[in-house]
Every structure is written in structure tokens, then in C-alpha cells.
Design a protein around this motif. Sequence first.
Motif, PDB file in Angstrom:
ATOM      1  N   SER A 114      17.482   3.327 -71.024  1.00 43.89           N
ATOM      2  CA  SER A 114      17.758   3.654 -70.170  1.00 43.89           C
ATOM      3  C   SER A 114      19.290   5.136 -71.214  1.00 43.89           C
ATOM      4  CB  SER A 114      18.837   3.741 -69.143  1.00 43.89           C
ATOM      5  OG  SER A 114      19.686   3.315 -68.835  1.00 43.89           O
ATOM      6  N   GLY A 115      19.080   3.819 -72.797  1.00 53.62           N
ATOM      7  CA  GLY A 115      20.281   4.376 -72.805  1.00 53.62           C
ATOM      8  C   GLY A 115      21.483   4.780 -72.232  1.00 53.62           C
ATOM      9  N   LYS A 116      21.916   3.475 -71.769  1.00 53.82           N
ATOM     10  CA  LYS A 116      23.524   3.448 -71.107  1.00 53.82           C
ATOM     11  C   LYS A 116      24.102   2.605 -71.479  1.00 53.82           C
ATOM     12  CE  LYS A 116      25.314   1.776 -67.072  1.00 53.82           C
ATOM     13  NZ  LYS A 116      25.239   0.731 -65.737  1.00 53.82           N
ATOM     14  N   GLN A 117      25.200   3.857 -72.212  1.00 52.79           N
ATOM     15  CA  GLN A 117      26.084   2.601 -72.725  1.00 52.79           C
ATOM     16  C   GLN A 117      27.226   2.133 -72.145  1.00 52.79           C
ATOM     17  OE1 GLN A 117      26.626   3.161 -76.248  1.00 52.79           O
ATOM     18  NE2 GLN A 117      24.059   4.090 -77.053  1.00 52.79           N
ATOM     19  N   VAL A 118      28.216   0.873 -72.802  1.00 48.80           N
ATOM     20  CA  VAL A 118      29.274   0.999 -72.040  1.00 48.80           C
ATOM     21  C   VAL A 118      30.694   1.418 -72.376  1.00 48.80           C
ATOM     22  CG1 VAL A 118      30.826  -1.325 -71.999  1.00 48.80           C
ATOM     23  CG2 VAL A 118      28.307  -1.726 -72.185  1.00 48.80           C
ATOM     24  N   ARG A 119      31.937   1.854 -71.130  1.00 49.90           N
ATOM     25  CA  ARG A 119      32.976   2.548 -71.916  1.00 49.90           C
ATOM     26  C   ARG A 119      33.068   0.988 -72.194  1.00 49.90           C
ATOM     27  NH1 ARG A 119      33.941   7.479 -70.924  1.00 49.90           N
ATOM     28  NH2 ARG A 119      36.064   7.012 -70.720  1.00 49.90           N
ATOM     29  N   GLY A 120      34.573   1.157 -73.384  1.00 50.91           N
ATOM     30  CA  GLY A 120      36.159   1.047 -73.908  1.00 50.91           C
ATOM     31  C   GLY A 120      35.645   0.597 -75.332  1.00 50.91           C
ATOM     32  N   HIS A 121      36.444   0.067 -76.024  1.00 46.74           N
ATOM     33  CA  HIS A 121      37.388  -0.393 -76.871  1.00 46.74           C
ATOM     34  C   HIS A 121      37.800  -1.439 -77.266  1.00 46.74           C
ATOM     35  CE1 HIS A 121      34.601   3.484 -78.242  1.00 46.74           C
ATOM     36  NE2 HIS A 121      35.677   3.579 -77.309  1.00 46.74           N
ATOM     37  N   ASP A 122      37.970  -2.167 -76.389  1.00 48.46           N
ATOM     38  CA  ASP A 122      38.939  -3.633 -76.178  1.00 48.46           C
ATOM     39  C   ASP A 122      38.605  -4.500 -77.449  1.00 48.46           C
ATOM     40  OD1 ASP A 122      38.786  -2.997 -74.195  1.00 48.46           O
ATOM     41  OD2 ASP A 122      38.642  -4.281 -72.870  1.00 48.46           O
ATOM     42  N   THR A 123      39.392  -4.784 -77.652  1.00 50.64           N
ATOM     43  CA  THR A 123      39.774  -6.229 -78.939  1.00 50.64           C
ATOM     44  C   THR A 123      40.596  -7.327 -78.360  1.00 50.64           C
ATOM     45  OG1 THR A 123      41.096  -4.994 -80.308  1.00 50.64           O
ATOM     46  CG2 THR A 123      38.539  -4.803 -80.754  1.00 50.64           C
ATOM     47  N   ILE A 124      40.977  -8.363 -79.190  1.00 51.90           N
ATOM     48  CA  ILE A 124      42.140  -9.362 -78.625  1.00 51.90           C
ATOM     49  C   ILE A 124      42.822  -9.178 -80.058  1.00 51.90           C
ATOM     50  CG2 ILE A 124      40.603 -11.036 -79.556  1.00 51.90           C
ATOM     51  CD1 ILE A 124      43.116 -11.321 -77.024  1.00 51.90           C
ATOM     52  N   GLY A 125      44.173  -8.539 -80.012  1.00 51.03           N
ATOM     53  CA  GLY A 125      44.957  -8.490 -81.355  1.00 51.03           C
ATOM     54  C   GLY A 125      45.549  -9.369 -80.299  1.00 51.03           C
ATOM     55  N   LEU A 126      46.969 -10.744 -81.413  1.00 54.12           N
ATOM     56  CA  LEU A 126      47.369 -10.917 -81.190  1.00 54.12           C
ATOM     57  C   LEU A 126      49.100 -11.340 -82.073  1.00 54.12           C
ATOM     58  CD1 LEU A 126      45.874 -14.238 -79.251  1.00 54.12           C
ATOM     59  CD2 LEU A 126      47.032 -12.748 -78.409  1.00 54.12           C
ATOM     60  N   ILE A 127      49.879 -11.303 -82.412  1.00 53.80           N
ATOM     61  CA  ILE A 127      51.009 -11.570 -83.108  1.00 53.80           C
ATOM     62  C   ILE A 127      52.215 -12.744 -82.581  1.00 53.80           C
ATOM     63  CG2 ILE A 127      53.225 -10.526 -84.175  1.00 53.80           C
ATOM     64  CD1 ILE A 127      51.669  -7.716 -83.922  1.00 53.80           C
ATOM     65  N   ALA A 128      52.180 -13.562 -83.606  1.00 53.66           N
ATOM     66  CA  ALA A 128      53.390 -14.454 -83.507  1.00 53.66           C
ATOM     67  C   ALA A 128      54.413 -14.957 -84.612  1.00 53.66           C
ATOM     68  CB  ALA A 128      52.822 -15.732 -83.502  1.00 53.66           C
ATOM     69  N   LEU A 129      55.636 -15.059 -84.120  1.00 52.15           N
ATOM     70  CA  LEU A 129      56.812 -15.695 -84.480  1.00 52.15           C
ATOM     71  C   LEU A 129      56.871 -16.812 -84.366  1.00 52.15           C
ATOM     72  CD1 LEU A 129      59.193 -14.155 -86.947  1.00 52.15           C
ATOM     73  CD2 LEU A 129      60.604 -13.930 -84.575  1.00 52.15           C
ATOM     74  N   ASP A 130      57.022 -17.674 -85.536  1.00 52.12           N
ATOM     75  CA  ASP A 130      57.685 -18.831 -84.600  1.00 52.12           C
ATOM     76  C   ASP A 130      59.026 -19.346 -84.992  1.00 52.12           C
ATOM     77  OD1 ASP A 130      58.119 -19.583 -87.523  1.00 52.12           O
ATOM     78  OD2 ASP A 130      55.916 -20.680 -87.580  1.00 52.12           O
ATOM     79  N   LEU A 131      59.620 -20.795 -84.583  1.00 45.16           N
ATOM     80  CA  LEU A 131      60.876 -20.807 -84.876  1.00 45.16           C
ATOM     81  C   LEU A 131      61.067 -20.959 -85.687  1.00 45.16           C
ATOM     82  CD1 LEU A 131      60.137 -24.417 -83.115  1.00 45.16           C
ATOM     83  CD2 LEU A 131      61.468 -22.407 -81.758  1.00 45.16           C
ATOM     84  N   THR A 132      60.715 -21.071 -87.241  1.00 47.37           N
ATOM     85  CA  THR A 132      61.512 -20.846 -89.001  1.00 47.37           C
ATOM     86  C   THR A 132      60.864 -19.581 -89.392  1.00 47.37           C
ATOM     87  OG1 THR A 132      59.076 -21.918 -90.117  1.00 47.37           O
ATOM     88  CG2 THR A 132      60.910 -23.770 -89.574  1.00 47.37           C
ATOM     89  N   GLY A 133      60.632 -18.596 -88.415  1.00 48.47           N
ATOM     90  CA  GLY A 133      60.382 -16.973 -88.270  1.00 48.47           C
ATOM     91  C   GLY A 133      59.409 -16.566 -89.651  1.00 48.47           C
TER      92      GLY A 133
END
Length: 286
Positions: A140-159
Motif C-alpha cells: 500500500s505504500g504505507k510509510q512509518v513515521r519518525g526519525h529516531d536514532t540512538i545518540g550517546l555522549i560520555a564524559l569519563d573520570l579523567t575528562g
Amino acid sequence: MAAVGTWSFSLPAVERMQCMILAGQHSTDVVENAIADVENDVQTGCYIVGRGGFPNNKGIVECDAAIMEGLPGRFGAVAALRGVGQPCRVARQVMERSPHSLLVGEGAEAFAREKGFIIEPNNNMLSDHTATAYQEFLKSGKQVRGHDTIGLIALDLTGNITVGVSTSGKPFKAPGRVGDSPLPGCGLYADHTVGAAAVTGDGDKIMCYCPSFQIVQLMRQGLSPKEACCSVLADIKKRTGEDKCFEIGLIALNLKGEVGAASSVEFPYTFWNQGMDSVEKHVLSY
């Protein structure tokens, strides 16, 4: 010490990041392992990430992923990679063990195979949900809505600061289509003297504005993460027209452990920093 992730489904990943950071792990290991868990979970594929993600218009799952450290030149990415359930791990290997920074399609697959990754059949990359959605698209050409991704940022103990992103891309996209996620300055950017940013949303539009690079540059000039994210979003809205802005969510983290976000849509994000007992979720309205 701090961690931040896009969308509500990043909560378990950020909780794991909190534990790894407190255990003294390097920010890049933290980001890689947390993203890999999300990528390899077929249940999170419905959020357009990794295994269980939506296929292209030929029924093939093609994934994009990238990792960027704050240190100069420390970046690796893959795009339109088939048959790998944890593409961020391949992106890490590109950063560590390739003379190149971005590998795509057959070249990314060959590199992954060379480094010992198993290239799985496409059926292993689909979930029942996404396979059914693809059949409905064909009928039917039915689309899926949404543009999710996973994005993660980490700052560790030593900077050390590291940002990573992963996505299976726009559902039913053209084969070989690549969005903003694996492109430095677009889907992600990091600088060890300033901080890092990640972006999620309509990648075909996002890449035209290099928002993650702009966020980091504004933080360099003294803006807080929230001020930088809001400034970049305001500029985009000014250029597109307030009522014509595409879907975009922005997150940022500076070296003080301060977190900021902005969005053109309702945008939940999760974060933790030193002094907090547990990971929290905030929801931006629009």
C-alpha cells in the motif's frame, strides 16, 4: 562525569554508562558498549536502530554508525552497512585500525569481515514488526513515521569525552541512502577542550546545517550546552521558517558535566552527571 542520550529508549543505555563511568572505564568504551547493547536488541529496532530496524525499499537493512572522540582526528564511521547487528563496533574499528575515517556499503562490509565480524543474512537483521511493516509498504505504500536514532555522549573520570550515534536510517529509504548520523559535524561532534553534541531527526535535512559542529563552537565561545542547542535551533528555524522546520532534536554536554537540549518536536532525553543518584529523563515540548 556525565552521560546523556537521545529519546526515552536510551534510559537503560545511560544507566549502564553511569555504572561504567563510575567503574573508571574510558569514555569510548562506555559509548561503544552502551550503543552496541541497543543496536543488538531486536526490540529497540522499532526505534530505527540496528538489528530489528526498518529495511530500505528493497527489503535490506542498512545501518549507519559513528564514534568520535574529543581528541583531534579521532573519528570512525560506517554507512549503508549490511548484515552487522552492532555497526558501532565496526565504526570503532574504522577509527582504530583503518587509514580512512568513513567506509560505506560493500567497502564497509569487507572491512568488517576482515576484522572478524560475522556478516549475517538479512533475515537475521529484521524483526517480525519491521518485516510486517515492509510488506505493508510494498502493498500500500504505507510509510512509518519518525526519525529516531540512538545518540550517546560520555564524559569519563579523567575528562575524556566521546560521542556515538547509530541508526538503521529512514524506513524504506533508497538503497545506499545515508543521513546525517555518521557524518562529523552533522550527526555528532566532539572536542576535548569544549564538549560534544549529537543530533537526531530528519537526517536528509539535518546534514545541510552541520548543527553538532555549530553547537560545540558556540560552547567554545562560552555558551552553556542548553544555550548552544537553543541558538542552533533558532538559527535553523529562522532559515527554514518557524512553521516549516523539520524534525530535529539536539543534545550537548560540556566538560563541566552540564547537559543541554533543544528540539522542534516533543523530545525526551535522558542524562546523568556527578552528584545525581540516578539517571533522569526530561521531555522537551514544542
